[in-house]
Design a protein around this motif. Structure first.
Motif, short mmCIF file in Angstrom:
data_model
loop_
_atom_site.label_atom_id
_atom_site.label_comp_id
_atom_site.label_asym_id
_atom_site.label_seq_id
_atom_site.Cartn_x
_atom_site.Cartn_y
_atom_site.Cartn_z
N ALA A 192 0.82 -1.22 0.00
CA ALA A 192 0.00 0.00 0.00
C ALA A 192 0.85 1.27 0.00
O ALA A 192 0.66 2.15 -0.85
CB ALA A 192 -0.97 -0.01 1.18
N PRO A 193 1.82 1.42 0.93
CA PRO A 193 2.62 2.66 0.88
C PRO A 193 3.46 2.78 -0.38
O PRO A 193 3.61 3.87 -0.93
CB PRO A 193 3.50 2.56 2.14
N VAL A 194 4.00 1.66 -0.90
CA VAL A 194 4.79 1.74 -2.12
C VAL A 194 3.90 2.13 -3.31
O VAL A 194 4.32 2.89 -4.20
CB VAL A 194 5.52 0.42 -2.39
N ALA A 195 2.66 1.64 -3.33
CA ALA A 195 1.74 1.99 -4.41
C ALA A 195 1.45 3.49 -4.41
O ALA A 195 1.40 4.13 -5.48
CB ALA A 195 0.45 1.20 -4.27
N VAL A 196 1.26 4.07 -3.22
CA VAL A 196 1.03 5.52 -3.14
C VAL A 196 2.25 6.28 -3.64
O VAL A 196 2.14 7.24 -4.42
CB VAL A 196 0.69 5.92 -1.69
N HIS A 197 3.43 5.86 -3.18
CA HIS A 197 4.66 6.52 -3.65
C HIS A 197 4.84 6.31 -5.15
O HIS A 197 5.35 7.19 -5.85
CB HIS A 197 5.86 5.94 -2.90
N GLY A 198 4.45 5.12 -5.64
CA GLY A 198 4.58 4.86 -7.07
C GLY A 198 3.70 5.76 -7.91
O GLY A 198 4.10 6.21 -8.98
N LEU A 199 2.47 6.04 -7.42
CA LEU A 199 1.59 6.95 -8.15
C LEU A 199 2.19 8.35 -8.22
O LEU A 199 2.14 9.01 -9.27
CB LEU A 199 0.22 6.99 -7.47
#
Length: 457
Positions: A192-199
């Motif tokens: 979840a946190p990596v996905a936010v950073h990825g966006l």
């Protein structure tokens, strides 16, 4: 890295070699080096300011813990933007200056920085490779939404998967975590946190390739930077809370040394019960604090009584039975303990009303106190003391079940039985007591029938 096992050192060396292999094609690439340099400087600056301190006691060279991958993440938007904009070797290079210059709380600092740089370089290289293979760079340059999300999402999944594999390996080798559990939960917590950073990284990359250029892309960092800074402050505060807990437990262990390690094990058993009861993560953490601090009131009991060899007089026993109230007074002003305070006060109450300090019965006893009471009695029975040998876990559980309904909440006993049946009992610490240690206050040779955990008040 003298304290790191040889297999862990070899594992780190292999990951470093993998990172160097990822960088090998750099001299033959024609890349915009000013973009690489700018992203590397940005990442290094953000990493220095926003990265929270690693928890004490983490054994992996990168400073990670089993919980750490999803909690102690670097500032990823810049790294992932590099993966979306640059060829894999150049994207991997972006991670190195920030990782090598990052703050490291534990020694040896050099090897820990090298480990972190190597694992990030490998993860970013893999993410960039997957992104490019799926046509992500063309989608970023166009831009082509929502198609651009597909290669970006695949890159994020790859990044998480690589970090999961590498972190789990170092946990198994450096911290000697069970092989079956070393990787458990790492991917889910990090996704979840990596996905936010990825966006955010994808937005940076798209704006970078747009007519607005790098300046517009850098504006994406501002809200992410603020959120990461707040995140880091939260974890610094949490680290301070844990330091407070650790200091109190160490003080109790020094004063009442024959139960050294008991507090941590009660916290561990309490967490197992809480998870079996499906409590949310915040309550589980507070309940762990309750288990660890349940005997903190012993700091207010005269040491001569805690270490007395012979039987206690009725007056001395009454003094020792004040320790839940002492403990409650000690932690009353510690706001983050929440429900843990009631567990500290009432963990010696009994379901039939014959406990202390207030003789509460049944549902009058707070839920956390009922959990800690079971965990406390279980560890007392399964730990070796100078006055008795540890009981096998099945025998201790049978005793808890026999006393359920009178002394213990049957629901809590059942939860512990199920949790131990599923996971077993592998306490992180053991009681530190030798044959010369004195028994607890008023400890007779045998445990009274029908009463569990009544040796020490």
């Amino acid at each position: 890295m003298g304290s790191v096992p040889a297999w862990a050192r070899a594992y780190v060396a292999c990951v470093v070699l993998m990172a160097l292999a990822c960088l090998t094609p750099l001299p033959h690439l024609r890349v915009p080096w000013w973009i690489v340099a700018l992203l590397a400087v940005l990442y290094a600056g953000c990493e220095r300011v926003t990265l929270p301190p690693r928890p004490r006691g983490a054994g992996a060279p990168g400073g990670e813990t089993p919980q750490g991958m999803g909690t102690f993440l670097p500032f990823l938007p810049v790294l992932l933007a590099g993966a979306f904009l640059l060829p894999p070797p150049a994207a991997a290079l972006v991670a190195l200056p920030g990782a090598l210059l990052a703050r490291v709380e534990q020694r040896p600092r050099g090897p820990r920085r090298i480990w972190r740089a190597a694992q990030l370089a490998v993860a970013v290289w893999a993410a960039s490779r997957v992104h490019g293979a799926l046509g992500g760079r063309d989608a970023v340059a166009t831009p082509d939404f929502p198609y651009a999300l597909v290669p970006a999402g695949a890159a994020v999944l790859t990044f998480c998967a690589v970090l999961t594999v590498l972190d789990g390996g170092i946990l198994a080798l450096a911290e000697r975590a069970p092989v079956r559990g070393a990787w458990r939960g790492l991917f889910a917590r990090s996704l979840a946190p990596v996905a936010v950073h990825g966006l955010a990284g994808l937005m940076m990359a798209v704006l970078w390739r747009s007519p607005y250029g790098p300046v517009a892309a850098l504006l994406v960092l501002l809200p992410m930077y603020v959120s990461c800074w707040v995140f880091a402050q939260y974890h610094r505060e949490r680290a301070a809370h844990q330091a407070t807990i650790r200091a109190l437990v160490q003080a109790v262990d020094i004063k009442d040394g024959y139960t050294r390690g008991h507090s941590e094990r009660v916290g561990q058993a309490s967490v197992m019960i809480a998870r079996e009861l499906r409590m949310d993560d915040e309550r589980v953490e507070v309940l762990r604090f309750a288990g660890i601090l349940h005997d903190v009131g012993k700091l207010g009991v005269p040491t001569r009584l805690l270490r007395k060899d012979g039987p206690l007089t009725p007056e001395e026993r009454r003094v020792i039975e004040l320790h839940p109230e002492y403990g409650h007074e000690m932690v009353r002003g510690i706001g983050f303990l929440g429900e843990a305070r009631s567990a500290i006060l009432h963990h010696h109450e009994r379901l039939d009303g014959s406990g202390y300090p207030y003789g509460l019965a049944g549902a009058q006893i707070p839920e956390f106190a009922r959990v800690v009471a079971v965990a406390d009695a279980f560890d007392a029975m399964t730990s070796t003391r100078s006055y008795s040998r540890a009981r096998p876990v099945p025998v201790a559980l049978e005793e808890l079940k026999r006393c359920a309904g009178a002394q213990f909440d049957p629901r809590m006993v059942g939860a512990l039985v199920r949790a131990l049946g599923r996971h077993g009992w592998h306490p992180a610490v053991t009681a530190d007591i030798g044959p010369s240690a004195s028994p607890g206050p008023g400890m007779p040779p045998a445990r009274p029938s029908g009463t569990v955990g009544r040796r020490t008040p």
